[in-house]
Design a protein around this motif. Sequence first.
Motif, PDB file in Angstrom:
ATOM      1  N   SER A  67     -50.476  12.546 -29.840  1.00  0.00           N
ATOM      2  CA  SER A  67     -49.543  12.680 -30.971  1.00  0.00           C
ATOM      3  C   SER A  67     -49.248  14.136 -31.316  1.00  0.00           C
ATOM      4  O   SER A  67     -48.892  14.456 -32.449  1.00  0.00           O
ATOM      5  CB  SER A  67     -50.099  11.956 -32.208  1.00  0.00           C
ATOM      6  OG  SER A  67     -50.424  10.620 -31.929  1.00  0.00           O
ATOM      7  N   MET A  68     -49.359  15.026 -30.338  1.00  0.00           N
ATOM      8  CA  MET A  68     -49.121  16.442 -30.588  1.00  0.00           C
ATOM      9  C   MET A  68     -47.693  16.755 -31.048  1.00  0.00           C
ATOM     10  O   MET A  68     -47.494  17.630 -31.897  1.00  0.00           O
ATOM     11  CB  MET A  68     -49.465  17.260 -29.334  1.00  0.00           C
ATOM     12  CG  MET A  68     -50.939  17.332 -29.030  1.00  0.00           C
ATOM     13  SD  MET A  68     -51.811  18.417 -30.179  1.00  0.00           S
ATOM     14  CE  MET A  68     -53.453  18.418 -29.457  1.00  0.00           C
ATOM     15  N   PRO A  69     -46.664  16.067 -30.521  1.00  0.00           N
ATOM     16  CA  PRO A  69     -45.315  16.385 -30.998  1.00  0.00           C
ATOM     17  C   PRO A  69     -45.132  16.151 -32.500  1.00  0.00           C
ATOM     18  O   PRO A  69     -44.364  16.877 -33.157  1.00  0.00           O
ATOM     19  CB  PRO A  69     -44.420  15.437 -30.178  1.00  0.00           C
ATOM     20  CG  PRO A  69     -45.193  15.203 -28.924  1.00  0.00           C
ATOM     21  CD  PRO A  69     -46.617  15.128 -29.378  1.00  0.00           C
ATOM     22  N   ASP A  70     -45.818  15.164 -33.038  1.00  0.00           N
ATOM     23  CA  ASP A  70     -45.743  14.905 -34.482  1.00  0.00           C
ATOM     24  C   ASP A  70     -46.703  15.798 -35.261  1.00  0.00           C
ATOM     25  O   ASP A  70     -46.459  16.101 -36.432  1.00  0.00           O
ATOM     26  CB  ASP A  70     -46.068  13.441 -34.777  1.00  0.00           C
ATOM     27  CG  ASP A  70     -45.039  12.486 -34.203  1.00  0.00           C
ATOM     28  OD1 ASP A  70     -43.853  12.867 -34.139  1.00  0.00           O
ATOM     29  OD2 ASP A  70     -45.426  11.377 -33.805  1.00  0.00           O
ATOM     30  N   LEU A  71     -47.782  16.184 -34.612  1.00  0.00           N
ATOM     31  CA  LEU A  71     -48.819  16.962 -35.299  1.00  0.00           C
ATOM     32  C   LEU A  71     -48.430  18.421 -35.487  1.00  0.00           C
ATOM     33  O   LEU A  71     -48.597  18.979 -36.567  1.00  0.00           O
ATOM     34  CB  LEU A  71     -50.121  16.885 -34.495  1.00  0.00           C
ATOM     35  CG  LEU A  71     -51.258  17.803 -34.951  1.00  0.00           C
ATOM     36  CD1 LEU A  71     -51.750  17.385 -36.330  1.00  0.00           C
ATOM     37  CD2 LEU A  71     -52.391  17.791 -33.938  1.00  0.00           C
ATOM     38  N   ILE A  72     -47.918  19.043 -34.417  1.00  0.00           N
ATOM     39  CA  ILE A  72     -47.669  20.488 -34.457  1.00  0.00           C
ATOM     40  C   ILE A  72     -46.299  20.791 -35.044  1.00  0.00           C
ATOM     41  O   ILE A  72     -45.272  20.366 -34.513  1.00  0.00           O
ATOM     42  CB  ILE A  72     -47.792  21.095 -33.046  1.00  0.00           C
ATOM     43  CG1 ILE A  72     -49.209  20.880 -32.494  1.00  0.00           C
ATOM     44  CG2 ILE A  72     -47.472  22.590 -33.079  1.00  0.00           C
ATOM     45  CD1 ILE A  72     -49.389  21.333 -31.057  1.00  0.00           C
ATOM     46  N   LYS A  73     -46.282  21.541 -36.126  1.00  0.00           N
ATOM     47  CA  LYS A  73     -45.025  21.931 -36.768  1.00  0.00           C
ATOM     48  C   LYS A  73     -44.404  23.107 -36.033  1.00  0.00           C
ATOM     49  O   LYS A  73     -43.204  23.122 -35.735  1.00  0.00           O
ATOM     50  CB  LYS A  73     -45.294  22.308 -38.223  1.00  0.00           C
ATOM     51  CG  LYS A  73     -44.044  22.709 -39.001  1.00  0.00           C
ATOM     52  CD  LYS A  73     -44.397  23.019 -40.457  1.00  0.00           C
ATOM     53  CE  LYS A  73     -43.168  23.404 -41.257  1.00  0.00           C
ATOM     54  NZ  LYS A  73     -43.518  23.697 -42.677  1.00  0.00           N
ATOM     55  N   GLU A  74     -45.224  24.112 -35.715  1.00  0.00           N
ATOM     56  CA  GLU A  74     -44.732  25.264 -34.970  1.00  0.00           C
ATOM     57  C   GLU A  74     -45.896  26.053 -34.387  1.00  0.00           C
ATOM     58  O   GLU A  74     -47.040  25.945 -34.843  1.00  0.00           O
ATOM     59  CB  GLU A  74     -43.874  26.174 -35.850  1.00  0.00           C
ATOM     60  CG  GLU A  74     -44.585  26.744 -37.051  1.00  0.00           C
ATOM     61  CD  GLU A  74     -43.692  27.670 -37.866  1.00  0.00           C
ATOM     62  OE1 GLU A  74     -42.735  28.247 -37.295  1.00  0.00           O
ATOM     63  OE2 GLU A  74     -43.959  27.846 -39.075  1.00  0.00           O
ATOM     64  N   ILE A  75     -45.582  26.836 -33.370  1.00  0.00           N
ATOM     65  CA  ILE A  75     -46.553  27.735 -32.753  1.00  0.00           C
ATOM     66  C   ILE A  75     -45.997  29.142 -32.927  1.00  0.00           C
ATOM     67  O   ILE A  75     -44.904  29.455 -32.437  1.00  0.00           O
ATOM     68  CB  ILE A  75     -46.758  27.407 -31.267  1.00  0.00           C
ATOM     69  CG1 ILE A  75     -47.218  25.954 -31.109  1.00  0.00           C
ATOM     70  CG2 ILE A  75     -47.789  28.351 -30.643  1.00  0.00           C
ATOM     71  CD1 ILE A  75     -47.200  25.460 -29.678  1.00  0.00           C
ATOM     72  N   VAL A  76     -46.728  29.988 -33.628  1.00  0.00           N
ATOM     73  CA  VAL A  76     -46.216  31.293 -34.041  1.00  0.00           C
ATOM     74  C   VAL A  76     -46.956  32.406 -33.308  1.00  0.00           C
ATOM     75  O   VAL A  76     -48.192  32.466 -33.323  1.00  0.00           O
ATOM     76  CB  VAL A  76     -46.381  31.486 -35.561  1.00  0.00           C
ATOM     77  CG1 VAL A  76     -45.845  32.853 -35.987  1.00  0.00           C
ATOM     78  CG2 VAL A  76     -45.683  30.365 -36.313  1.00  0.00           C
ATOM     79  N   LYS A  77     -46.196  33.285 -32.673  1.00  0.00           N
ATOM     80  CA  LYS A  77     -46.760  34.522 -32.122  1.00  0.00           C
ATOM     81  C   LYS A  77     -46.809  35.543 -33.259  1.00  0.00           C
ATOM     82  O   LYS A  77     -45.785  36.098 -33.653  1.00  0.00           O
ATOM     83  CB  LYS A  77     -45.906  35.039 -30.964  1.00  0.00           C
ATOM     84  CG  LYS A  77     -46.381  36.381 -30.419  1.00  0.00           C
ATOM     85  CD  LYS A  77     -45.435  36.927 -29.344  1.00  0.00           C
ATOM     86  CE  LYS A  77     -45.851  38.325 -28.910  1.00  0.00           C
ATOM     87  NZ  LYS A  77     -44.932  38.894 -27.887  1.00  0.00           N
ATOM     88  N   VAL A  78     -48.012  35.764 -33.787  1.00  0.00           N
ATOM     89  CA  VAL A  78     -48.167  36.723 -34.890  1.00  0.00           C
ATOM     90  C   VAL A  78     -48.031  38.136 -34.355  1.00  0.00           C
ATOM     91  O   VAL A  78     -47.337  38.979 -34.940  1.00  0.00           O
ATOM     92  CB  VAL A  78     -49.533  36.523 -35.573  1.00  0.00           C
ATOM     93  CG1 VAL A  78     -49.717  37.540 -36.702  1.00  0.00           C
ATOM     94  CG2 VAL A  78     -49.658  35.100 -36.107  1.00  0.00           C
ATOM     95  N   ASP A  79     -48.703  38.411 -33.249  1.00  0.00           N
ATOM     96  CA  ASP A  79     -48.555  39.656 -32.507  1.00  0.00           C
ATOM     97  C   ASP A  79     -49.018  39.388 -31.080  1.00  0.00           C
ATOM     98  O   ASP A  79     -49.308  38.239 -30.734  1.00  0.00           O
ATOM     99  CB  ASP A  79     -49.322  40.824 -33.158  1.00  0.00           C
ATOM    100  CG  ASP A  79     -50.816  40.565 -33.308  1.00  0.00           C
ATOM    101  OD1 ASP A  79     -51.429  40.038 -32.349  1.00  0.00           O
ATOM    102  OD2 ASP A  79     -51.365  40.879 -34.376  1.00  0.00           O
ATOM    103  N   ASP A  80     -49.117  40.408 -30.253  1.00  0.00           N
ATOM    104  CA  ASP A  80     -49.428  40.199 -28.840  1.00  0.00           C
ATOM    105  C   ASP A  80     -50.774  39.518 -28.616  1.00  0.00           C
ATOM    106  O   ASP A  80     -50.989  38.891 -27.568  1.00  0.00           O
ATOM    107  CB  ASP A  80     -49.419  41.540 -28.084  1.00  0.00           C
ATOM    108  CG  ASP A  80     -48.006  42.001 -27.745  1.00  0.00           C
ATOM    109  OD1 ASP A  80     -47.065  41.195 -27.923  1.00  0.00           O
ATOM    110  OD2 ASP A  80     -47.847  43.167 -27.326  1.00  0.00           O
ATOM    111  N   TYR A  81     -51.680  39.627 -29.579  1.00  0.00           N
ATOM    112  CA  TYR A  81     -53.005  39.044 -29.386  1.00  0.00           C
ATOM    113  C   TYR A  81     -53.433  38.142 -30.541  1.00  0.00           C
ATOM    114  O   TYR A  81     -54.623  37.953 -30.776  1.00  0.00           O
ATOM    115  CB  TYR A  81     -54.034  40.163 -29.136  1.00  0.00           C
ATOM    116  CG  TYR A  81     -53.819  40.791 -27.767  1.00  0.00           C
ATOM    117  CD1 TYR A  81     -54.328  40.190 -26.624  1.00  0.00           C
ATOM    118  CD2 TYR A  81     -53.059  41.945 -27.625  1.00  0.00           C
ATOM    119  CE1 TYR A  81     -54.089  40.730 -25.363  1.00  0.00           C
ATOM    120  CE2 TYR A  81     -52.819  42.499 -26.369  1.00  0.00           C
ATOM    121  CZ  TYR A  81     -53.338  41.872 -25.247  1.00  0.00           C
ATOM    122  OH  TYR A  81     -53.103  42.398 -24.001  1.00  0.00           O
TER     123      TYR A  81
END
Length: 534
Positions: free
Chosen positions: A146-160
């Motif tokens: 159910s990952m498509p419903d679970l994850i709202k977004e994946i954010v690159k805060v910075d390179d690490y």
Amino acid sequence: MNFQKTLKATLLGASLAVIAATGASAKTLVYCSEGSPEGFDTALYTAGTTFDASSKPLYNRLVEFKLGTTEVVPGLAESWEVSEDGLEFTFNLRKGVKFHATSFFTPTRDFNADDVVFSFERQLNSEHPWHEYTPGTSWEYFNAMSMPDLIKEIVKVDDYTVKFVLNRPEAPMIANLAMDFASVLSAEYAAQLDSAGTKEQLNQQPVGTGPFSFVGYQKDAVIRYAAHADYWDGKEALDNLIFAITPDAAVRLQKLKAGECHVMPYPSPADLDDIRADSNLTLMEQQGLNVGYLAYNTQVAPFDKKEVRKALNHAINKQAILDAVFQGSGSAAKNPLPPTMWSYNDAIQDDEYNPELAKEMLAAAGVENLSMKVWAMPVQRPYNPNARRMAEVIQADFAEVGVDVEIVSYEWGEYLSRSKDVERDGAVLLGWTGDNGDPDNFLAVLLGCDSVGGSNRAQWCNEEFNSLVQKAKTVSDKAERTKLYEEAQVVFKEEAPWATIAHSVVFMPMSSKVTGYVMDPLGGHSFKGVDIAE
């Protein structure tokens, strides 16, 4: 002609040729694998055979399981934080991690946040250019959890630094990210393939950060790996790792005894005493976190009636299966969870073997002269050492209650693919070894509504069961989760989408020269930390 002598000479010659090709002075370990991988992009698959050949040697994950345990430890992420509301998981990435340099790819940068975002966004975002990069692309595990419903977004805060933002709390989130499907691939390599118009190579010529790099694959014969000299956790003692694909358990043992391979999985139960008696071999064993089952297609008549499924369950003589197939290395299963898993509901009563009751129930359901197919796997698995023999026992049991069975099988990759079909006929023999030590990995992945058409081979979507399992994901209190999972097992037993068959002990024979091998409670085969005396 002495066939056995000729076969042995042929196998020995082939193995020696492969070893010689890696260099005479190199330290090489040969693993007699039981089957061929479906591919090398782990996110596309769920089979342990494929994970052994891909995620284990080639890749890393943000977090990983400590060898021999279900304890989660840092991987590509050195550390992580979880927000108080359980909706944000922030990962602090390891610096200086090198990707494999191969004959087909030379990395120009180290691992960073772009690789994490690429590896997950392609599964999450249907508009992503890599979401359907090969015909029939299916993110089976990602969707089943159910990952498509679970994850709202994946954010690159910075390179690490990477942040996963969720739509709801998810109790097993960290353990889930230690699983094989969550392996991190190279975004730079993917861009190179995209520019060349050869995206399919991502699944055929893999690049990762793992302890071994990919050298080559001869389909259904051999896979060659070389130690990753710049591995962030230190170069392996082995210089080369070879998977000699050997589907027949008797041939695997023959090669092991002849010194043509050093480790083999899934020995025949009938050979265990012989292995124990051989002073040149070591036999490791442990209780498997597994279950073997027969999944009815609950969307096809008459298996859409639970009364019919229950009747057939009463027709199966599990003790006869244990005697004929497991020969002392298995125990009867009554639940979809193994008894060593927390939340296992021991109060549930199994469907007793009662052919007369089965006949009465079939008649009451209006079923007469039923003909059906039982699918038998072509490979040995920890939860089923001989699927063909098991199918034959079930065939005889069903014949006693007036049900005619045709046994069918296919090549392993095709078997896994065809058995997902919601219009598949009959019942399929399969099983599961836990991937993260959490009940969700069995109940949601194998029986949840999101898994229909994928890892839910029963094609079973029950609202009551699904609601209980989905609720358990959002609860942090283990006692409350346990109660919900116990209730879900009651629903499962009443509805009978499977005939639960057996749990098994897992055995690993190997040369006494092998050191450092650790059995995985989750059923995988890793050669990280393994050495061999010369």
